[in-house]
Design a protein around this motif. Structure first.
Motif, PDB file in Angstrom:
ATOM      1  N   ALA A  96     -11.596 -10.196  -2.354  1.00 24.70           N
ATOM      2  CA  ALA A  96     -11.740  -8.863  -2.926  1.00 24.70           C
ATOM      3  C   ALA A  96     -10.426  -8.377  -3.526  1.00 24.70           C
ATOM      4  N   PHE A  97     -10.563  -7.738  -4.681  1.00 24.12           N
ATOM      5  CA  PHE A  97      -9.454  -6.965  -5.248  1.00 24.12           C
ATOM      6  C   PHE A  97      -9.683  -5.523  -4.830  1.00 24.12           C
ATOM      7  N   VAL A  98      -8.697  -4.930  -4.179  1.00 24.34           N
ATOM      8  CA  VAL A  98      -8.890  -3.632  -3.539  1.00 24.34           C
ATOM      9  C   VAL A  98      -7.975  -2.583  -4.150  1.00 24.34           C
ATOM     10  N   ILE A  99      -8.575  -1.436  -4.475  1.00 25.01           N
ATOM     11  CA  ILE A  99      -7.799  -0.239  -4.791  1.00 25.01           C
ATOM     12  C   ILE A  99      -8.024   0.716  -3.622  1.00 25.01           C
ATOM     13  N   GLY A 100      -6.991   0.951  -2.837  1.00 28.42           N
ATOM     14  CA  GLY A 100      -7.147   1.787  -1.657  1.00 28.42           C
ATOM     15  C   GLY A 100      -5.916   1.713  -0.794  1.00 28.42           C
ATOM     16  N   GLU A 101      -6.030   2.266   0.395  1.00 27.47           N
ATOM     17  CA  GLU A 101      -4.890   2.312   1.301  1.00 27.47           C
ATOM     18  C   GLU A 101      -5.215   1.594   2.604  1.00 27.47           C
ATOM     19  N   ALA A 102      -4.394   1.825   3.624  1.00 31.65           N
ATOM     20  CA  ALA A 102      -4.438   1.019   4.845  1.00 31.65           C
ATOM     21  C   ALA A 102      -5.801   1.024   5.516  1.00 31.65           C
ATOM     22  N   GLY A 103      -6.505   2.153   5.488  1.00 27.91           N
ATOM     23  CA  GLY A 103      -7.804   2.206   6.137  1.00 27.91           C
ATOM     24  C   GLY A 103      -8.758   1.168   5.588  1.00 27.91           C
ATOM     25  N   LEU A 104      -8.724   0.958   4.269  1.00 30.24           N
ATOM     26  CA  LEU A 104      -9.627   0.014   3.617  1.00 30.24           C
ATOM     27  C   LEU A 104      -9.110  -1.415   3.712  1.00 30.24           C
ATOM     28  N   THR A 105      -7.843  -1.620   3.425  1.00 29.11           N
ATOM     29  CA  THR A 105      -7.314  -2.983   3.461  1.00 29.11           C
ATOM     30  C   THR A 105      -7.350  -3.551   4.879  1.00 29.11           C
TER      31      THR A 105
END
Length: 282
Positions: A96-105
């Motif tokens: 996955a390519f993720v745009i987000g912060e620690a909660g998501l990653t």
């Protein structure tokens, strides 16, 4: 024969939204701590739900402690966790390519996903306070190249001290306009998040209630998941807004303070409770 009408006395498990129900901009709302205490006193299973994908449950527990009440990490369920569970079922060990912060990653890492910008199976869009034009451009190109588009929640704006900030839903719309691809949105009002929450606490929809402050997310999703619904007027939806919707909550209160009084009164643990401004939907 018709099934008997359910009441608050029938509720064995509780789901509740966080912002607008328990806290408002990190300030505790009246009755929030008492509600958590009542659930613990009576042995009720509960989860605090949030569409916010920025923070991990540990982060959110710390923030709630600063607001004056203790919610265990295992009793907090975010749209990031729901998204990670969904993707783990769809594509175990995916990319996955993720745009987000620690909660998501963190949630995706723990679900076994590889985070990469090289040939990902999914582009996963979550919430962040620093959306990068470069990252959004990369997401658009990856989706155009075949990556599937997932969003943690549909919220168009988020609150800040200075006013509204663009949030996941607004950025998802930008990406959709550029790619002609709609995301699959996991968080509220998708009932999937509620079903995942029910599974997490081994609850059944017939004996579970959802407390929320928004008719268009909390109440509609709770209704579609088969839960009893409780609306409080301490967040987005005001009492005058309810009539514009083609559905109604099962109960409504000025805030959770009045809900706690009603629950304690019905349970016999506090004979002085008055029950607030509840109105039962027909």
């Amino acid at each position: 024969m018709a099934a008997p009408a359910r009441t608050l006395n029938d509720v064995e498990c509780w789901l509740t939204d966080m912002d607008g129900v328990l806290v408002h901009e990190s300030h505790p709302l009246p009755g929030a701590a008492e509600l958590i205490d009542w659930w613990r006193e009576t042995g009720k299973r509960f989860l605090v739900l949030t569409n916010n994908s920025i923070y991990t449950p540990r982060d959110l527990r710390a923030r709630l402690l600063q607001s004056g009440f203790d919610v265990p990490e295992e009793s907090i369920f975010t749209s990031a966790l729901a998204t990670a569970e969904f993707l783990k079922r769809q594509h175990p060990g995916g990319r996955a390519f993720v745009i987000g912060e620690a909660g998501l990653t963190t949630a995706l890492h723990e679900a076994g996903f590889i985070l990469t910008d090289s040939e990902p199976d999914y582009v996963v869009l979550g919430e962040t306070r620093t959306y990068s034009f470069e990252a959004i451009t990369k997401a658009i190109r990856l989706i155009q190249a075949g990556a599937r588009f997932i969003a943690t929640n549909p919220d168009a704006t988020g609150p800040s001290k200075e006013g509204d900030l663009p949030a996941t839903g607004a950025v998802a719309s930008l990406i959709t306009t550029a790619t002609k691809r709609e995301p699959y949105v996991v968080g509220k009002p998708n009932p999937m998040m509620f079903r995942a929450a029910l599974n997490r606490i081994d609850a059944h929809s017939e004996t579970t209630a959802m407390i929320g402050d928004r008719m268009d997310t909390d109440i509609v999703a709770g209704m579609e998941a088969g839960l009893q619904t409780v609306l409080v007027y301490t967040g987005i939806t005001s009492e005058s807004d309810v009539d514009v919707f083609p559905f109604s909550p099962d109960y409504s209160f000025d805030g959770v303070e009045d809900l706690v009084k009603r629950l304690r009164d019905e349970d016999g643990t506090d004979g002085s409770g008055e029950g607030g401004s509840e109105e039962s939907a027909s």
